[in-house]
Design an enzyme around this catalytic site. Sequence first.
Site, PDB file in Angstrom:
ATOM      1  N   HIS A  64      -1.769  -5.460   1.609  1.00 31.63           N
ATOM      2  CA  HIS A  64      -3.072  -6.114   1.472  1.00 31.63           C
ATOM      3  C   HIS A  64      -2.852  -7.476   0.843  1.00 31.63           C
ATOM      4  CE1 HIS A  64      -7.175  -6.979   0.138  1.00 31.63           C
ATOM      5  NE2 HIS A  64      -6.604  -7.359  -0.997  1.00 31.63           N
ATOM      6  N   ASN A  67      -1.690  -0.118   7.025  1.00 31.49           N
ATOM      7  CA  ASN A  67      -1.145  -1.390   7.519  1.00 31.49           C
ATOM      8  C   ASN A  67      -0.261  -2.093   6.476  1.00 31.49           C
ATOM      9  OD1 ASN A  67      -3.209  -2.112   5.830  1.00 31.49           O
ATOM     10  ND2 ASN A  67      -4.282  -3.427   7.281  1.00 31.49           N
ATOM     11  N   ARG A 125      -1.383 -14.497   4.183  1.00 29.32           N
ATOM     12  CA  ARG A 125      -2.172 -13.781   5.198  1.00 29.32           C
ATOM     13  C   ARG A 125      -1.553 -13.929   6.585  1.00 29.32           C
ATOM     14  NH1 ARG A 125      -6.603 -11.251   3.930  1.00 29.32           N
ATOM     15  NH2 ARG A 125      -7.612 -11.406   5.963  1.00 29.32           N
ATOM     16  N   TYR A 141     -12.170  -2.509  -3.329  1.00 30.71           N
ATOM     17  CA  TYR A 141     -12.770  -2.550  -1.984  1.00 30.71           C
ATOM     18  C   TYR A 141     -14.300  -2.574  -2.020  1.00 30.71           C
ATOM     19  CZ  TYR A 141      -8.271  -1.818   0.392  1.00 30.71           C
ATOM     20  OH  TYR A 141      -7.001  -1.964   0.904  1.00 30.71           O
ATOM     21  N   GLU A 156      -9.244 -10.325  -7.648  1.00 35.47           N
ATOM     22  CA  GLU A 156      -8.279  -9.225  -7.525  1.00 35.47           C
ATOM     23  C   GLU A 156      -7.196  -9.319  -8.601  1.00 35.47           C
ATOM     24  OE1 GLU A 156      -7.145  -9.188  -3.367  1.00 35.47           O
ATOM     25  OE2 GLU A 156      -9.088  -8.339  -2.798  1.00 35.47           O
ATOM     26  N   PHE A 177     -15.631   3.511   7.149  1.00 33.64           N
ATOM     27  CA  PHE A 177     -14.243   3.829   6.793  1.00 33.64           C
ATOM     28  C   PHE A 177     -13.981   3.758   5.286  1.00 33.64           C
ATOM     29  CE2 PHE A 177     -14.464  -0.674   7.972  1.00 33.64           C
ATOM     30  CZ  PHE A 177     -13.836  -1.309   6.909  1.00 33.64           C
ATOM     31  N   THR A 207      -5.147  -7.580  10.628  1.00 34.91           N
ATOM     32  CA  THR A 207      -5.464  -6.328   9.924  1.00 34.91           C
ATOM     33  C   THR A 207      -5.086  -5.112  10.766  1.00 34.91           C
ATOM     34  OG1 THR A 207      -7.290  -7.396   8.782  1.00 34.91           O
ATOM     35  CG2 THR A 207      -7.339  -4.999   8.878  1.00 34.91           C
ATOM     36  N   LYS A 212       0.834  -1.205   0.000  1.00 35.27           N
ATOM     37  CA  LYS A 212       0.000   0.000   0.000  1.00 35.27           C
ATOM     38  C   LYS A 212       0.876   1.265   0.000  1.00 35.27           C
ATOM     39  CE  LYS A 212      -3.710  -2.299   2.590  1.00 35.27           C
ATOM     40  NZ  LYS A 212      -4.705  -2.126   3.679  1.00 35.27           N
ATOM     41  N   ARG A 249       3.020  -6.698   9.352  1.00 37.85           N
ATOM     42  CA  ARG A 249       2.375  -5.605  10.102  1.00 37.85           C
ATOM     43  C   ARG A 249       2.900  -5.534  11.539  1.00 37.85           C
ATOM     44  NH1 ARG A 249      -3.289  -7.547   7.527  1.00 37.85           N
ATOM     45  NH2 ARG A 249      -3.279  -6.244   5.648  1.00 37.85           N
TER      46      ARG A 249
HETATM   47  P1  CMP Z   1      -7.091  -4.693   3.703  1.00 37.14           P
HETATM   48  O1  CMP Z   1      -6.515  -6.036   3.847  1.00 37.14           O
HETATM   49  O2  CMP Z   1      -6.544  -3.817   2.645  1.00 37.14           O
HETATM   50  O3  CMP Z   1      -8.678  -4.811   3.488  1.00 37.14           O
HETATM   51  C1  CMP Z   1      -9.572  -3.810   3.870  1.00 37.14           C
HETATM   52  C2  CMP Z   1      -8.899  -2.696   4.596  1.00 37.14           C
HETATM   53  O4  CMP Z   1      -9.753  -1.827   5.287  1.00 37.14           O
HETATM   54  C3  CMP Z   1      -8.027  -3.291   5.670  1.00 37.14           C
HETATM   55  O5  CMP Z   1      -6.918  -3.916   5.088  1.00 37.14           O
HETATM   56  C4  CMP Z   1      -7.733  -2.075   6.527  1.00 37.14           C
HETATM   57  O6  CMP Z   1      -6.654  -1.329   5.992  1.00 37.14           O
HETATM   58  C5  CMP Z   1      -9.014  -1.273   6.357  1.00 37.14           C
HETATM   59  N1  CMP Z   1      -9.864  -1.335   7.522  1.00 37.14           N
HETATM   60  C6  CMP Z   1     -10.541  -2.405   8.005  1.00 37.14           C
HETATM   61  N2  CMP Z   1     -11.254  -2.059   9.080  1.00 37.14           N
HETATM   62  C7  CMP Z   1     -11.014  -0.747   9.282  1.00 37.14           C
HETATM   63  C8  CMP Z   1     -11.461   0.200  10.250  1.00 37.14           C
HETATM   64  N3  CMP Z   1     -12.315  -0.156  11.207  1.00 37.14           N
HETATM   65  N4  CMP Z   1     -11.010   1.463  10.150  1.00 37.14           N
HETATM   66  C9  CMP Z   1     -10.165   1.811   9.163  1.00 37.14           C
HETATM   67  N5  CMP Z   1      -9.703   0.974   8.220  1.00 37.14           N
HETATM   68  C10 CMP Z   1     -10.131  -0.294   8.287  1.00 37.14           C
END
Ligand code: CMP
Length: 142
Positions: free
Chosen positions: A109, A106, A79, A43, A120, A51, A85, A3, A96
């Site tokens: 992805h 983070n 993963r 997404y 994807e 969010f 996450t 990211k 992470r």
């Molecule tokens: P990712 O694996 O990219 O998939 C969805 C993304 O949404 C996740 O990683 C986080 O970066 C983001 N995400 C998930 N939950 C939240 C949250 N509660 N607030 C902000 N970002 C979030």
Amino acid sequence: MVKPDGVGRGLIGACIQRFEQRGLKLVGMKFQQLSRETAEAHYAEHKGKPFFEDLVAFITSGPTVQMVWEGRDAVAVVRRMNGATDSSQADPGTIRGDFSLSKQRNIIHASDSPETAAREIALYFRPDELVNYALPTEDWLR
Ligand code: CMP
């Protein structure tokens, strides 16, 4: 996908190195700043969540690296290597858990299932952009 925070913090190589060392095989890679349209498609499952706007703004805020990695149980392995996450909850030794504290910023992805991976991959790569080749190490990693 590395990211924008991972790219900006100089962690592209660190992420790639971990997957290479684990024995996964890189079969596709791109470096690009995502359009809003692509980010929304990526997404789509989060559309409507509080969010979502922040997430799209962040993921389009700078360059990203898309990668396709193959290997034994690759989706689950990657993963686990990425960690939880919410980076503040991620185990040490994960990407992470070693490089981030944030839930949204983070670093990386990864697809959460083979079905998501197929969707994807199709979002970012044409079939002819994925490289079919053998690694001499494959026999040791089956
Ligand atoms: P990712 O694996 O990219 O998939 C969805 C993304 O949404 C996740 O990683 C986080 O970066 C983001 N995400 C998930 N939950 C939240 C949250 N509660 N607030 C902000 N970002 C979030």
